[in-house]
Design a protein around this motif. Sequence first.
Motif, PDB file in Angstrom:
ATOM      1  N   THR A 149      41.848 -34.186  -5.767  1.00 47.81           N
ATOM      2  CA  THR A 149      40.840 -35.114  -6.295  1.00 47.81           C
ATOM      3  C   THR A 149      40.076 -35.865  -5.211  1.00 47.81           C
ATOM      4  OG1 THR A 149      42.563 -36.820  -6.531  1.00 47.81           O
ATOM      5  CG2 THR A 149      42.102 -35.449  -8.461  1.00 47.81           C
ATOM      6  N   GLY A 150      40.449 -35.657  -3.942  1.00 48.90           N
ATOM      7  CA  GLY A 150      39.739 -36.339  -2.867  1.00 48.90           C
ATOM      8  C   GLY A 150      39.844 -35.589  -1.551  1.00 48.90           C
ATOM      9  N   ALA A 227      38.399 -42.826  -0.903  1.00 50.31           N
ATOM     10  CA  ALA A 227      37.062 -43.206  -1.378  1.00 50.31           C
ATOM     11  C   ALA A 227      36.406 -42.045  -2.106  1.00 50.31           C
ATOM     12  CB  ALA A 227      36.207 -43.657  -0.194  1.00 50.31           C
ATOM     13  N   ASP A 228      36.550 -40.833  -1.544  1.00 51.82           N
ATOM     14  CA  ASP A 228      35.984 -39.646  -2.175  1.00 51.82           C
ATOM     15  C   ASP A 228      36.641 -39.373  -3.520  1.00 51.82           C
ATOM     16  OD1 ASP A 228      34.282 -37.185  -1.990  1.00 51.82           O
ATOM     17  OD2 ASP A 228      36.240 -36.202  -2.043  1.00 51.82           O
ATOM     18  N   GLY A 230      37.576 -41.603  -5.631  1.00 52.40           N
ATOM     19  CA  GLY A 230      37.290 -42.665  -6.596  1.00 52.40           C
ATOM     20  C   GLY A 230      38.378 -43.721  -6.692  1.00 52.40           C
ATOM     21  N   THR A 232      38.996 -46.921  -6.060  1.00 52.90           N
ATOM     22  CA  THR A 232      38.404 -48.229  -5.759  1.00 52.90           C
ATOM     23  C   THR A 232      39.513 -49.289  -5.720  1.00 52.90           C
ATOM     24  OG1 THR A 232      38.060 -48.693  -8.100  1.00 52.90           O
ATOM     25  CG2 THR A 232      36.283 -47.548  -6.929  1.00 52.90           C
ATOM     26  N   ARG A 392      42.604 -41.245 -15.375  1.00 58.92           N
ATOM     27  CA  ARG A 392      41.694 -42.164 -14.683  1.00 58.92           C
ATOM     28  C   ARG A 392      40.288 -41.577 -14.526  1.00 58.92           C
ATOM     29  NH1 ARG A 392      40.656 -41.598  -9.295  1.00 58.92           N
ATOM     30  NH2 ARG A 392      41.698 -39.913  -8.185  1.00 58.92           N
ATOM     31  N   ALA A 394      39.271 -38.791 -12.949  1.00 59.96           N
ATOM     32  CA  ALA A 394      38.980 -38.339 -11.583  1.00 59.96           C
ATOM     33  C   ALA A 394      38.189 -37.043 -11.568  1.00 59.96           C
ATOM     34  CB  ALA A 394      40.294 -38.146 -10.811  1.00 59.96           C
ATOM     35  N   ASN A 395      37.403 -36.868 -10.526  1.00 59.19           N
ATOM     36  CA  ASN A 395      36.708 -35.603 -10.295  1.00 59.19           C
ATOM     37  C   ASN A 395      37.703 -34.632  -9.653  1.00 59.19           C
ATOM     38  OD1 ASN A 395      34.547 -33.677  -9.831  1.00 59.19           O
ATOM     39  ND2 ASN A 395      34.596 -34.323  -7.691  1.00 59.19           N
TER      40      ASN A 395
END
Length: 555
Positions: A149-150, A227-228, A230, A232, A392, A394-395
Amino acid sequence: MASSSTASPFCTWLLAACISSPYEKDHPMRSSIFQSPKRLSQWARRKKLISKCSYGDGEDFARNLSSSFSVSGIHNLMSSFLAFEPCYDSKVLYESLALFGSKRSRTKRQRQMNGAVHSGITTAVPVQRAEQGTTKKKPLTKQRRVVVTGLGVVTPLGHDPDVFYNSLLEGVSGISEIGAFDCARFPTKIAGEIKSFSTDGWVSPKLSRKADKFMLYLISAGKKALADGGITEEVMDNLDKSRCGVIIGSALGGMKVFNDAIEALRISYKKMNPFCIPFATTNMGSAILAMDLGWMGPNYSISTACATSNFCILNAAYHIMRGETDMMLCGGSEAAIIPIGLGGFSACKVLSQRNSEPTKASCPWDINRDGFVIGEGAGVLLLEELEHAKRRGANIYAEFLGGSFTCDAYHMTEPHPDGTGVALCIEKALDQSGVCREDVNYINAYAASTPTGDLKEYRAIIRCFGKNPELRVNSTKSMIGHLLGASGAVEAVATIKAIQTGCIHPNINLENPDENVDMNVLVGPKKEKLDIKVAMSNALGFGGHNSSILFAPYK
């Protein structure tokens, strides 16, 4: 079993004392060298008391003891001891107590029980604890799916995943002359060097001044991956930090910090950086990142030379699959472009000396390859349990399917001549992840531009996948060089971006292919469109370490 009689306190205590003391003639420490006369006289008095209060049939006692053990287990066995009033011949008693196991071995647990008996504490307490421990069984957990996811990178081609991969697609080389120090005395003067890097917004100024670059790259790439992904501040506050971990490794760790400490030691130890030891260790980057985030889950580093990152990624995924964590930062970092690093690899005679053409020096599978080009940087993946990521919103870049690692067990720096270790690793990775070999149609190879290593890996790949007409193979190292312990993670990022974009980057500098390779398998000098079903990324290292990890589009 007859148990109606009530045990007298004296015989109950005496029987417990008998249980806690090994039989004299079988005791491994029975020699007077190890036992004081006082201890022996205490045992003699106890033995005399046993014989005085012994009556009844000792064999019946043993039979009842065995029945109790077989029917109701250790708890009932201890209860039956306390229900007997008479004491029996000590020899029969100890033969009966052989049901506990060897009379010669005394475990730590047994010594603790013995201490409890001698101090007047009933032995039923530890038995009860053991019984409680066996009744609480952890439920079987279905293997959980792991997704990416990141992504975070620090590379010679940029410090953003999109910038980095777009440069790869365009065939841009990040290899140039080394500018950080004078290379006149070295045969190699080129590297995949990071020319511009800032820790602003990622690492505190105080730490930036003191820490080694490998640690700064690691922390920056790790926070960029968050950060990539998401993550936060609001999302971070809602995470169960006990179920979030960090496994980011390095092959060489803080070489610059340690080298500076050695130079300072020539004057006095008082001149040494007081943090030189912790800042040099490979685990400290993961530790400090976890401190910054407050993540209290699994935290360690793995160092398996140039296979480090893949080992870290695979172990991080295992923590999630087993239900131990929900989120893991994993990958690798390296900063070895310093005199001692360049000199060490030059002494090994493994570096390219194509100094006049830096951008063409790294040329995997080309007939003119003469060694790898050292690089630096970091790559970090944010792995997450699928349902956790979905909750959540997420991408999801891709799904992590599994992988494996093996050892050549052959030579310190040379790969096995037959490539058997690599082939075995690939086969085990497919088996572990449940992937059919026909489904793997893209491989980001280790291929470091070495005369022997490239072909050994290539042959292993063909042995495992040669019948797949859709298979395409490339090497990211042709453009950024060899990032050592960070290479696997940076190349995993490239693999995941290939899945996301549907484009695979070219093999630059493959102008005169080795006669033993098939250009129908290797990607040419231009990027190609590819609908990736399953992608594999390989990483191999000094010591014969082999690793393969598998990704696929999330569906």
